[in-house]
Design an enzyme around this catalytic site. Structure first.
Site, PDB file in Angstrom:
ATOM      1  N   GLY A  59       0.479  -4.884   0.735  1.00  0.00           N
ATOM      2  CA  GLY A  59      -0.779  -4.849  -0.016  1.00  0.00           C
ATOM      3  C   GLY A  59      -0.650  -5.441  -1.414  1.00  0.00           C
ATOM      4  CD  GLU A  74      -2.731  -7.431   2.739  1.00  0.00           C
ATOM      5  OE1 GLU A  74      -2.400  -6.247   2.532  1.00  0.00           O
ATOM      6  OE2 GLU A  74      -3.378  -7.788   3.731  1.00  0.00           O
ATOM      7  CB  ALA A  89      -0.864  -0.031   1.253  1.00  0.00           C
ATOM      8  CD  GLU A 110       1.560  -5.737   5.339  1.00  0.00           C
ATOM      9  OE1 GLU A 110       2.373  -6.677   5.515  1.00  0.00           O
ATOM     10  OE2 GLU A 110       0.793  -5.699   4.355  1.00  0.00           O
TER      11      GLU A 110
HETATM   12  N1  3HC Z   1       4.649   3.403  -0.368  1.00  0.00           N
HETATM   13  C1  3HC Z   1       5.086   4.601  -0.787  1.00  0.00           C
HETATM   14  N2  3HC Z   1       6.347   4.813  -1.245  1.00  0.00           N
HETATM   15  C2  3HC Z   1       7.177   3.761  -1.265  1.00  0.00           C
HETATM   16  C3  3HC Z   1       6.777   2.488  -0.841  1.00  0.00           C
HETATM   17  C4  3HC Z   1       5.434   2.313  -0.374  1.00  0.00           C
HETATM   18  N3  3HC Z   1       4.957   1.131   0.011  1.00  0.00           N
HETATM   19  N4  3HC Z   1       7.829   1.650  -0.978  1.00  0.00           N
HETATM   20  C5  3HC Z   1       8.846   2.384  -1.468  1.00  0.00           C
HETATM   21  N5  3HC Z   1       8.457   3.649  -1.648  1.00  0.00           N
HETATM   22  C6  3HC Z   1       9.213   4.770  -2.223  1.00  0.00           C
HETATM   23  C7  3HC Z   1      10.390   5.169  -1.321  1.00  0.00           C
HETATM   24  O1  3HC Z   1       9.964   6.105  -0.349  1.00  0.00           O
HETATM   25  C8  3HC Z   1      11.343   5.760  -2.336  1.00  0.00           C
HETATM   26  O2  3HC Z   1      10.889   7.060  -2.632  1.00  0.00           O
HETATM   27  P1  3HC Z   1      11.934   8.237  -3.003  1.00  0.00           P
HETATM   28  O3  3HC Z   1      12.604   7.775  -4.256  1.00  0.00           O
HETATM   29  O4  3HC Z   1      11.067   9.436  -3.148  1.00  0.00           O
HETATM   30  O5  3HC Z   1      12.875   8.326  -1.832  1.00  0.00           O
HETATM   31  C9  3HC Z   1      11.122   4.900  -3.583  1.00  0.00           C
HETATM   32  O6  3HC Z   1       9.843   4.299  -3.406  1.00  0.00           O
HETATM   33  C10 3HC Z   1      12.155   3.811  -3.760  1.00  0.00           C
HETATM   34  O7  3HC Z   1      12.246   3.089  -2.552  1.00  0.00           O
HETATM   35  P2  3HC Z   1      13.662   2.578  -2.000  1.00  0.00           P
HETATM   36  O8  3HC Z   1      14.647   3.689  -2.051  1.00  0.00           O
HETATM   37  O9  3HC Z   1      13.400   1.936  -0.691  1.00  0.00           O
HETATM   38  O10 3HC Z   1      14.041   1.506  -3.106  1.00  0.00           O
HETATM   39  P3  3HC Z   1      14.720   0.095  -2.942  1.00  0.00           P
HETATM   40  O11 3HC Z   1      14.785  -0.482  -4.288  1.00  0.00           O
HETATM   41  O12 3HC Z   1      15.956   0.201  -2.118  1.00  0.00           O
HETATM   42  O13 3HC Z   1      13.693  -0.776  -2.047  1.00  0.00           O
HETATM   43  C11 3HC Z   1      11.547  -1.708  -1.477  1.00  0.00           C
HETATM   44  C12 3HC Z   1      12.429  -1.073  -2.573  1.00  0.00           C
HETATM   45  C13 3HC Z   1      12.136  -3.062  -1.050  1.00  0.00           C
HETATM   46  C14 3HC Z   1      10.179  -1.918  -2.051  1.00  0.00           C
HETATM   47  C15 3HC Z   1      11.489  -0.787  -0.244  1.00  0.00           C
HETATM   48  O14 3HC Z   1      11.168   0.510  -0.672  1.00  0.00           O
HETATM   49  C16 3HC Z   1      10.456  -1.186   0.774  1.00  0.00           C
HETATM   50  O15 3HC Z   1      10.731  -2.040   1.593  1.00  0.00           O
HETATM   51  N6  3HC Z   1       9.264  -0.572   0.724  1.00  0.00           N
HETATM   52  C17 3HC Z   1       8.231  -0.766   1.705  1.00  0.00           C
HETATM   53  C18 3HC Z   1       7.519  -2.079   1.534  1.00  0.00           C
HETATM   54  C19 3HC Z   1       6.431  -2.215   2.558  1.00  0.00           C
HETATM   55  O16 3HC Z   1       6.644  -2.069   3.745  1.00  0.00           O
HETATM   56  N7  3HC Z   1       5.210  -2.527   2.098  1.00  0.00           N
HETATM   57  C20 3HC Z   1       4.089  -2.675   2.971  1.00  0.00           C
HETATM   58  C21 3HC Z   1       3.359  -1.397   3.071  1.00  0.00           C
HETATM   59  S1  3HC Z   1       2.042  -1.442   4.254  1.00  0.00           S
HETATM   60  C22 3HC Z   1       0.772  -2.258   3.447  1.00  0.00           C
HETATM   61  O17 3HC Z   1       0.933  -2.693   2.344  1.00  0.00           O
HETATM   62  C23 3HC Z   1      -0.533  -2.308   4.164  1.00  0.00           C
HETATM   63  C24 3HC Z   1      -1.475  -3.259   3.564  1.00  0.00           C
HETATM   64  O18 3HC Z   1      -1.445  -4.471   4.253  1.00  0.00           O
HETATM   65  C25 3HC Z   1      -2.890  -2.743   3.619  1.00  0.00           C
END
Ligand code: 3HC
Length: 668
Positions: free
Chosen positions: A113, A116, A74, A136
């Site tokens: 997400g 999911e 998400a 998460e």
């Molecule tokens: N939402 C918004 N922005 C995100 C994002 C997300 N889920 N994941 C990454 N980004 C953005 C980063 O902020 C970054 O932005 P920037 O260039 O402006 O700084 C850009 O994407 C690139 O991210 P990284 O620099 O981290 O790139 P990497 O290639 O090193 O890593 C990644 C990629 C492994 C996907 C890492 O970004 C990551 O772990 N992201 C988070 C994943 C996550 O936690 N997902 C779960 C979200 S909660 C959810 O889904 C709730 C659901 O259950 C309802």
């Protein structure tokens, strides 16, 4: 399969488009750089499903992601806004309920997400490059769109608990093995396979994940392992509770509980702090290093000094794909250095962190020489010798004679002034600090010190190298101890004054550990050994102002021959490696109180934490005013990644800003 030039592209929203081919609607979600699932993606998927339901000539739906990712979860940026419809659980529920087959063509990593979404599809085909995770909990959350209920139905309870409780990521092969996906194919075959599968599934009863049953399993061990690592975080236990509900509650009831928990946790202090840390990490370095400056080419890294620090740095450089040339003063020391580095590589191979091929490649990229001239091939040299001005100055003078005039020279000093070392180098504009933390191949933090004469391209190159070394590079200015050690000194001083005022080491440590620190301050001291800091204090004694408040307790411990865990007594006494309160230490502290005529008072855990956090935040504010740190979040990242500050509290600067907001009602 890409659309041909005649195919009519349908735009379902700004982030979802598709086309119909052979009776199948193929949609692509596109929200660069990671396809985070935003409102536009949710809306677009709903529109696409409207089309599938409305048109009888459309027999099924294939969903893929644009670029490297399927979807990274998400959109975290939306978490500070009220939830907007369609919500992700609405999207996943509708995918699953669709009467026509929905196939996930998983082109790359799919997390949170994103994962999911694929769990709700009726068939999952992944490219070999895909990865899967429900991370998460790392954001203080639980999956909020069905993940806690669908995953256990596919993989079984234990595997689901492990993935959701730890937030770990698994490969496509592992996902195939545990039942999360149905097929793995080469990337070039992904879309064709998805089409063929979809064609076969047309007209059949969709396989709905929530209709599967969950077998009961003994999950006690997995749950205990997850909880033991939670250290004060609430999300892991909530994740375990929700996954367990999949075996006991009807799916819809458990989904409602999952959603309510997700929405509650989203507002929690833990989740807010972890979101702040997530974006702080991504912003680190952006303000300090000019990203428009062309960086210098670095393919070979020299490491002068291959002791404990140098060998760890060498391992990072080899992992980053660099050629590494180590330097030592004698053949014997060079051989020992080479063996130290290769032993670390072998250990990584034995524990599965390095493949046989990578191990051989990295060894081939390594040499350690007793001839300083070998470093002339290096584009960047990192010195990692004893932290003494004379020793380092002599080395810098020698380096100046052999290095190329454009080679970057970095010092790994913790406390010395790098500008005093830069005078030994004929082009001091290429001198920079690279302060690694021990063990250097494990600790993520790297303080990058922007020295008085460092030019922007040298700084930008060092920031880029740090990224390749897989380090969290935080740029700072020159001061005693840089960001981390300077704040740590203030925090240590305050804790020792608290001892004089009435607290005891175990009370302070218990308060810190309850707060979430991996280990209390005095226990850390004992682990590291007390005599190096003692020697430093003795050196500084001559220049210390008599007016400066000073606690002699740590000196008295050392004078009594208490050097920490290594000789079984320090701030505590140790028996079979277990720390215990030592009455002799209590007596020693009481003696100092008596000498200083201090009336002991008692401290609650809350007071201990409040006082220590305040000192850290005050020192951080000072660092910002002096221009040493670029932002409060950089300071927080240093403390979290180098000093065991619990990430789920956000760091001392975040905490101070939060309490200011609470008391004044304004955001800081
Ligand atoms: N939402 C918004 N922005 C995100 C994002 C997300 N889920 N994941 C990454 N980004 C953005 C980063 O902020 C970054 O932005 P920037 O260039 O402006 O700084 C850009 O994407 C690139 O991210 P990284 O620099 O981290 O790139 P990497 O290639 O090193 O890593 C990644 C990629 C492994 C996907 C890492 O970004 C990551 O772990 N992201 C988070 C994943 C996550 O936690 N997902 C779960 C979200 S909660 C959810 O889904 C709730 C659901 O259950 C309802």
């Amino acid at each position: 399969m890409p659309a041909s030039s005649e195919t009519k592209i349908i735009h379902f929203s700004d982030a979802v488009s598709g086309f119909v081919d052979h009776g199948l609607l193929q949609v692509t979600i596109s929200n660069p750089p990671v396809n985070a699932i935003s409102a536009a993606i949710r809306e677009g998927l709903m529109q696409a499903m409207d089309m599938v339901e409305t048109y009888s000539v459309v027999h099924g739906l294939i969903i893929r992601g644009e670029g490297k990712f399927f979807a990274a979860g998400a959109d975290i940026r939306e978490f500070d806004l009220p939830p907007s419809e369609p919500t992700l659980p609405q999207v996943t529920a509708r995918i699953e309920a669709l009467a026509k087959p929905v196939i996930a063509a998983i082109n790359g990593p799919t997390l949170g997400g994103g994962c999911e979404v694929i769990l709700a599809c009726h068939y999952r085909i992944a490219s070999e490059t895909a990865k899967f995770g429900l991370p998460e909990v790392k954001l203080g959350l639980v999956p909020g769109a069905g993940g806690t209920q669908r995953l256990p139905r596919l993989t079984g309870l234990t595997a689901a608990l492990d993935m959701i409780g730890t937030g770990c990521t698994i490969s496509a092969q592992e996902a195939l093995k545990n039942g999360l996906i149905d097929e793995v194919v080469a990337p070039e075959n992904l879309m064709l396979t998805a089409q063929n599968v979809a064609k076969k599934l047309i007209g059949t009863q969709p396989r709905r994940t929530l209709e599967l049953s969950v077998k009961t399993e003994d999950t006690e061990q997995t749950a205990a392992k997850i909880l033991s690592k939670a250290r004060g975080r609430g999300a892991p236990s909530e994740a375990l509770r929700l996954v367990s509900l999949s075996a006991t509650l009807p799916a819809q009831q458990a989904l409602a509980e999952e959603r309510a928990t997700f929405l509650r946790l989203r507002e929690s202090e833990e989740a807010r702090a972890l979101r702040y840390v997530f974006f702080a990490e991504r912003d680190a370095g952006k303000q300090s290093a000019d990203s428009t400056v062309a960086t210098r080419k670095v393919t070979t890294i020299g490491i002068a000094g291959t002791g404990l620090m140098g060998s760890g740095i060498a391992v990072c450089a080899l992992a980053g794909g660099y050629q590494v040339i180590g330097y030592e003063q004698s053949e014997e020391a060079a051989l020992a250095g080479y063996q130290r580095i290769t032993a670390l590589l072998d250990k990584q191979f034995q524990t599965g962190r390095l493949s046989e091929q990578a191990l051989q490649q990295q060894k081939a990229n390594l040499s350690v020489s007793a001839d300083i001239a070998a470093l002339s091939a290096a584009d960047l040299v990192i010195e990692a010798v004893f932290d003494d001005l004379t020793v380092k100055s002599e080395l810098f003078a020698k380096l100046d004679k052999v290095l190329r005039p454009d080679a970057i020279v970095a010092t790994n000093t913790s406390y010395l002034n790098p500008d005093e070392l830069a005078v030994q180098i004929s082009h001091p504009s290429r001198v920079v600090g690279m302060h690694f933390f021990s063990p250097a191949h494990i600790m993520r933090l790297l303080e990058i010190v922007n020295c008085a004469q460092t030019v922007p391209d040298v700084l930008a190159t060092t920031v880029a190298v740090a990224k390749k070394l897989n380090k969290l590079g935080i740029v700072c200015g020159v001061c005693e101890g840089f960001i981390g050690n300077r704040i740590f000194s203030a925090y240590r001083r305050e804790a020792e004054f608290m001892l004089e005022q009435g607290a005891l080491p175990h009370e302070i440590d218990a308060a810190l550990e309850d707060y979430g620190f991996a280990m209390g301050l005095f226990a850390v001291y004992d682990m590291a050994g007390l005599e190096i800091a003692w020697a430093k204090r003795k050196r500084q004694a001559a220049t210390r102002s008599p007016d400066e408040p000073y606690s002699p307790i740590a000196d008295r411990l050392c004078e009594a021959g208490r050097f920490g865990q290594k000789n079984g007594k320090g701030w505590y006494q140790y028996q079979d490696g277990k720390r215990q309160i030592d009455p002799d230490v209590t007596t020693l502290i009481e003696t100092v109180r008596l000498e200083k005529n201090i009336q002991a008072r008692s401290f609650t855990s809350k007071q201990i934490i409040a006082q220590l956090l305040q000192v850290m935040a005050d020192e951080g504010t000072q660092l910002l005013q002096e221009g040493i740190a670029a932002s409060p979040s950089d300071i927080d990242l240093v403390l979290i990644n180098g000093y065991g500050f619990p990430a789920h509290k956000g760091g001392p600067m975040f905490t101070a800003a939060q309490s200011k907001t609470k008391t004044t009602g304004t955001s800081a």
